[in-house]
Each structure stands twice: as structure tokens, then as C-alpha cells.
Design an enzyme around this catalytic site. Structure first.
Site, PDB file in Angstrom:
ATOM      1  N   GLY A 297      85.212  72.372  28.348  1.00 23.71           N
ATOM      2  CA  GLY A 297      85.150  72.041  26.922  1.00 23.71           C
ATOM      3  C   GLY A 297      85.953  73.030  26.096  1.00 23.71           C
ATOM      4  CG  ASN A 298      89.253  72.643  25.417  1.00 20.59           C
ATOM      5  OD1 ASN A 298      89.690  71.692  24.769  1.00 20.59           O
ATOM      6  ND2 ASN A 298      89.299  72.679  26.739  1.00 20.59           N
TER       7      ASN A 298
ATOM      8  CB  SER B 121      92.524  79.234  30.159  1.00 21.47           C
ATOM      9  OG  SER B 121      92.289  78.523  31.349  1.00 21.47           O
TER      10      SER B 121
ATOM     11  CB  SER C 149      92.173  75.488  26.598  1.00 20.55           C
ATOM     12  OG  SER C 149      91.975  74.270  27.279  1.00 20.55           O
TER      13      SER C 149
ATOM     14  CG  HIS D 119      88.507  68.000  26.594  1.00 19.85           C
ATOM     15  ND1 HIS D 119      88.173  66.693  26.913  1.00 19.85           N
ATOM     16  CD2 HIS D 119      88.721  68.615  27.792  1.00 19.85           C
ATOM     17  CE1 HIS D 119      88.195  66.532  28.221  1.00 19.85           C
ATOM     18  NE2 HIS D 119      88.515  67.679  28.765  1.00 19.85           N
TER      19      HIS D 119
ATOM     20  CG  HIS E 266      84.145  67.360  31.205  1.00 20.39           C
ATOM     21  ND1 HIS E 266      84.442  68.197  32.254  1.00 20.39           N
ATOM     22  CD2 HIS E 266      85.341  66.999  30.666  1.00 20.39           C
ATOM     23  CE1 HIS E 266      85.755  68.346  32.347  1.00 20.39           C
ATOM     24  NE2 HIS E 266      86.323  67.633  31.390  1.00 20.39           N
TER      25      HIS E 266
ATOM     26  CG  ASP F 292      75.872  55.083   8.788  1.00 16.83           C
ATOM     27  OD1 ASP F 292      76.074  54.040   8.138  1.00 16.83           O
ATOM     28  OD2 ASP F 292      74.745  55.614   8.899  1.00 16.83           O
TER      29      ASP F 292
ATOM     30  CG  HIS G  36      89.160  63.730  31.719  1.00 14.63           C
ATOM     31  ND1 HIS G  36      90.466  64.127  31.805  1.00 14.63           N
ATOM     32  CD2 HIS G  36      88.469  64.827  31.327  1.00 14.63           C
ATOM     33  CE1 HIS G  36      90.555  65.417  31.503  1.00 14.63           C
ATOM     34  NE2 HIS G  36      89.362  65.859  31.210  1.00 14.63           N
TER      35      HIS G  36
ATOM     36  CE1 TYR H 198      74.657  59.352   4.041  1.00 12.76           C
ATOM     37  CE2 TYR H 198      76.277  61.110   4.236  1.00 12.76           C
ATOM     38  CZ  TYR H 198      75.082  60.546   4.610  1.00 12.76           C
ATOM     39  OH  TYR H 198      74.294  61.173   5.549  1.00 12.76           O
TER      40      TYR H 198
END
Lengths: 220, 220, 220, 220
Positions: free
Chosen positions: D26-27, D43, D72, D93, D95, D118, D157, D217
């Protein structure tokens, strides 16, 4: 205190922190290859009461050489792995929930997504059921493990994870649970949606695995 | 303050800590066999507001002998268990989520994996539905419980767990929820994968149970 | 500061604490019947940044009478409930996960277990889908709600819970999510096990509901 | 320190806080459009050890212009999105578990409920599987994304989310996981209940999306 003993203590505490264990189940060990000492969780001690000095040092035959408590009853499986896989420096055993689901069904965790390919490089394999006598568990692990894959599902039992040090082995146990959860629900969603789920092709898995383990990833 | 009363207080606090209850549902008790006093959670008091002195001491007929609050409405089922199973020192009642799934279906939790064999030594049995009158719940528990197994699913209701002290009973309630979760998803995965899930053979279950409860495990 | 305004603030904070909301979705209100003021969450303000003084006071037509922020866009549904159900003092709206699963399917949450009977006294009903114009949501709630049941599933939308004060309404929202989770998995397990799941008989549900709401339960 | 760099650091920390990542996967990145600098996670650095100064500044070709660590390995996909979608200021990004379930099945997340309408204004679309070479991931995102929808499932992915700043992109990633979970179980419950689940009609989705993104809103 011995540095590895302290690391094994802290790695054991990661199991409840990561939600991989309940009660006193589960254990982490690390080996000092030079001194031939395995540091491992004591048997039946709850994580929240365990102190660093409770970690037991044993030789490869299970004789206590450091500490006053008895080692985990699983010490023999840890020792077997250390004896038979020279590059391993840390071993973890859990009954984490979603990995145990695959264990109960004696089904491997298929490699559906790139995240699993990165870390495991294959399905996470499964052994047949074996009992807790002698080297049965260790032999089943040796027979079914996949090269480069730091984890295995023990049929009707749970998980063993192993890597070059205790922290990496805990990480492998964590990610085993993570992909077990994803893949369980992917199998269910695929079935309901009448999609035939396939593993990523072998050469694609290899590409991701090599990138993740190669020089391009991390700060190497 | 009485030591057991304080332990019952702390054991009650474990229920929300372990995620086994929502709202004011659920309760833990412990019995002082010599003085014939049961310490139990007060009725309808939220866990986060409960003080140690809120724990109620009652005799086996539900008369308040210590404290000023009314005991849990479930006191009668706790008392019935203490009267009829002399070795029990602690009782827990919950509606924990995954155990309640089995309760809703009136299905026992089968013994698929060694971790459940260790602690329960069998499936976790289930009772038929009974209402909350008189001794109905207690009698159903007595009729269906398995020797050595510290927990039972109450049909369309929830869980009762019981062991030699309140802490061990809470542990049995926690592990009931743990294996309910594993086994629910194992049943689903098995069904989808067309695997016929079987319980571990009885002699294998016995082997693990005896190891876990024997001298080899823990620091005995 | 007005006492009810502070209570509405704290009741709103329970939504993220209980895991019933993500982002800025969800809101709690409370009404001061004498002064005819509704206190409600401001629109689009994240829970972690919200201060007690951000809670908006409005009259029954949505005019701001206290505070400087705009009220939740859902204020109109809250106001409709207060106008049409005089005994209600607190209203909660969420899209909590498992309740939303029933909402997505437009299926009520059946009363399978005694814990739900205690609190809800029936299934938790569901409305058809209605859009967000005028009184559509309020009218659908009024049409489908069950007497004594403090919660309803809004078809393809989420949950409204309502009770005599904001804290009790939040509790009803929490227990709606709790039994949605149990019952979802019970429906799955029942289907796979070829068990025909039935609701508890009406007279049994009544027995539990009356015990829980009667003088015997709690410290009344 | 540069303000955006600090914000990117804090936005990265939200990923483990929200339970959207495990390990170092994740990043999050953010772009300074004037200076043409992308700030991105380094990374292979674990979130719990990462410092604000570990965030790397790169130009659009991946050359390091601020900081000492390597960015990364996913920087190229972030850069592609920034180059091709001018209104985007933050990219995420992950998973995350339930989004990965849809990724594993290469199935989009249908818009069943108003809460998703929404925020996303449509289904969350899915790409076919693409490998990690050159611009393959970026091109697949560009090809399949829906206008106004800040997130996409990457086949086999994970998730990419993107919005006008890093915080909003993290929010989109969080809500992607939230509705993935709801919709997975809705699909299962619908199937078992023999209900044909349909998306909300397009004009209804539009109505909710426009309300949420319009002047009515929030505190605009």
C-alpha cells in the site's frame, strides 16, 4: 539479556497484537545457529503475563539450556524445521482463523492476486493430517512445502511459517492469514457469480515474486 | 473486598474486552463453595459503568446476601449448574456472534481441528430451544453437555460456558466463539469445494485433549 | 452548554466508537420536546474533528436556532419521526455494514434468537426503496415500523433507529448491526446445512421481550 | 518541511489506522502541480517505522528530487495517473481485503445502496489483469475508470483510488473497502434468498451523487 531471546519475546507478542492467536495457543521461536540454541515461547503461558525472561533456550534435542520454564510442546516441530532447512532462522505456529478454515478443509490457499505472488510466489500449500507424535508434523511440512514460500497449512491443524528470522516468520504468518481471508471470500464470490477462478499464470507469479524479492524493491 | 467477588468483576470485564457481548447482555459468575455464595453480574448494568462493588452475592436460591443491586435475571441458570455439577466454579453466559449463528441453526460446533480438540475434546454440543422458565435452561444444559467439554450452545439463544473458576469459564466462552468462527467458514468452504468435512477421529481428538490437559502441557 | 446538546454530541461520537459509520456518514439527534428544538450532527463534519458546539439546534421546520453550522441533510427525516411518533426522544441514522447487507437485499432481519427478542420483540422490518425527497423516508418508516421495535431497515439505504432518548437510539442501532451479522451468517449456515430456519414463535418472542422490558430486568 | 510532504506522510499513516494494508503493502502520494513534484511513500518501509522525512519527492519521470530513500515501486502508476488526469492531486494504492475479493474475481462493485451512490456515483469499475510493466497499470485504469468515480478495482491485484488531494483519495480507498464488504455479503444473501439484486436505477444514483457533491451537503 541475549539479543535474540529478546527478539523472540517481542515477536511472540506480535501474535496477539496481529490477532493471530487466542488464549495460549501459538508460538514463535528463533535459532542462534552458532550456539545451536533455539529460543521459544514457554508452554501454556498467556501472552499478557509473559516476560522476556520466560523465553526458554533449548538445544536441538529439547534440553533446557537457558531459563527456568518448560518450552512449548511444539518445540520438537520447530527443532525439526531448523535441523532440516538450514536457511531458516525463525519459526511461527498459529491457529489463525481464516488459515484454519483452509486447514479444516485440507485445501491450499491458491495464488489469486499479485499481493500473494509478491510474498509467497505460489499457492500456500497444505499437508495431510498428521498427529503430534515424534517428527510427523515436521516431516509433513518438509514433504509439502514449496521452495521460496515461507508458510504452509497443516491439515486439520493450523499454520507453520518460517523465514530467515523470527520477525520475518511472523510477517509470513500474518500475510498467510491475510490472503486466507481474501481467498476464502473470493472462492465464495466466484462460485456465486459463476466465475471460474484461476490462479495467476506461473510466469506472472514469478514476475511479481522476483520484483518483490529483487533489488528493485525496498531500500536495498 | 472478597477476593472472589473482585475476580468475578474482572472476569465480567473480559467479556467486552474479548468482543463477546454487546450492550448489557452476557454475564459471569463464580461460586464460593464453602460459604455457598454465588457472585454474579448485576442485572442490566452496562460493563463500562460497572464497579467491583456492583457484583452481587446471592445464595443458591437467589437471595441477595452481599451488595445492593439485583442479580442478573440469568442467576437461576447459573445456580442450577452449580447445584448439579459439583466441580464447576465459574459460569459464563454470552450471545457472542458466531456461536449465536450455530445457536440460531441449532447445530453443534463440530471438532474439525486439533485446536478445538485440545480444549473441548469433542464437538461443542447444542440443546433444543427451551424458554426462560424455572430450570428449563439448566436442565437442557445438563442433558446435552459432553463430559470434559466446558461449553454448550443453547438452541436459538446463545452460549453457556463453565469450568473450575470464572477465568477458565471466560476462556472457554472465548474459544467457543473462536472455533464457531473457524467452523462456520470451514463448513461454507467445504460445501463450495465439494469436500466432505469430517470431524477428527475420536481417538485423535482424545490424543490432543489428553496432551493439552496432561502433565506435558504448561508449567505443571 | 445545554445538557441535551452535549448528550447528542457524545451519542454521535459513539457511532465511530462502535464501528457503525465510515467517513462522515451517519448522524444522531435528540429532541427537547418542551422547547421544540432538535439537536443534530452538522452536515459533512468528520467525527474526529467535531466539537460539542458544532451540534446544531433546529426547530421542527429545519430553521437553525442554535449554533452556526448547517444541520445534517437528513434532518428532515429526523424531524418527521419526532412529529409523528410522540414518544421518541432520539433518532439515529447509519449505513452500518451488516444492516446495509439486509438493506441492499430489501430483506427484514428475522427474529431467530432470544437476544433479538429481548430488545426488538420482532423481526427488524424493512421498507421499500424511497428517494430522499420531502417526507418519503419518514413516511416509509411510519408505514413499516413494528410497534415496540426501535429500529428499521431502509430499503437499499441503511438503518433508522429511534427510542426515548439519543443514547437508547444509538444502542438500538448497535444491536441492529449485531443481530444483522448473526442472522446473515445463520441464514447462510442454515441454507448450507439444509435446515429450515424459522423465527421463534410469536408467543416466545413476547415472553422474552416482556421479561427484558419489565420490572424483573435491570435495577428498576 | 514542505506542507504537502507532511500531509502525504500523515495520509500514508491512515492506511494502517483504517485497516487497509498489511505489512509494507500500500502507498499514498500527492502532487505539487506547480513544482511538478510527487511526494510518495518510500519502498518497503514499514508504516510503524516510517518518519515524515522518509517521504520521497520525485519528478514525473521518477527522479528523486527530495529525500534520500527510493520511492515505492508503484511510483510509475501514480505518475501516469497524474500525467493523464489533470484534476487529480492524490493517489492511493492498497490490497484491502474485501476490495481484493472483487479484484480476485475481476468483478466490479455494483451500486446497490445510496451510500455508495453518494460517494462513487456508479459501480466501482474493474480492469482486466495487467502486469507491472511500464504503463500497463496506468493505461488499464484510464481505460476503465468511470467519470466522477474516485476509485477502481485492478483485476487480480487490488485498488487504486484518486481524488483532488491525498486525504480525499484515502477516503475513497476506505469507502471502496466499506462498500466491497457490504456488497460481497449482499450478493451472498441475495443469492441464498433467491432475490435478484439490481443496482439502483441510474437516475436515482445521480440524484444522491449530486446531493452529496452539491451545495446542500456539508458546510459549503
Amino acid at each position: 539479556m541475549n539479543q535474540l531471546r529478546k527478539r523472540v519475546y517481542q515477536a511472540n507478542l506480535l501474535l496477539p497484537e496481529y490477532g493471530l492467536v487466542a488464549g495460549t495457543q501459538g508460538n514463535v521461536s528463533g535459532i542462534d545457529r552458532k550456539r545451536k540454541i533455539i529460543y521459544i515461547k514457554p508452554s501454556g503461558v498467556p501472552y499478557e503475563k509473559m516476560k522476556a525472561t520466560d523465553i526458554v533456550g533449548i538445544d536441538l534435542n529439547g534440553n533446557i539450556v537457558e531459563g527456568t520454564l518448560k518450552p512449548s510442546v511444539d518445540w520438537i516441530h520447530h527443532a525439526f524445521i531448523y535441523k532440516n532447512i538450514p536457511e531458516i532462522g525463525g519459526v511461527v505456529h498459529t491457529h489463525s482463523v481464516f488459515a484454519s478454515v483452509f486447514a479444516a478443509c485440507e485445501i491450499p490457499i491458491p495464488c489469486f492476486t499479485t499481493g500473494q505472488a509478491d510474498i509467497f510466489g505460489s499457492e500456500i500449500p497444505v499437508t495431510e493430517y498428521v498427529d503430534n507424535k515424534a517428527d510427523n508434523i515436521g516431516k509433513a511440512i518438509l514433504k509439502h512445502r514449496k521452495p521460496g514460500c515461507p508458510s504452509i497449512i497443516l491439515g486439520r491443524h493450523g499454520v507453520f511459517a518460517f523465514d530467515e528470522n523470527p520477525e520475518k516468520a511472523v510477517f509470513a504468518a500474518l500475510m498467510t492469514e491475510y490472503f486466507a481471508k481474501i481467498n476464502l471470500f473470493a472462492i465464495i464470490l466466484g462460485k456465486i457469480s459463476k466465475k471460474t477462478l484461476k490462479e495467476l499464470p506461473k510466469y506472472e507469479i514469478k514476475k511479481w515474486y522476483e520484483r518483490y524479492h529483487g533489488k528493485g524493491y525496498g531500500q536495498k
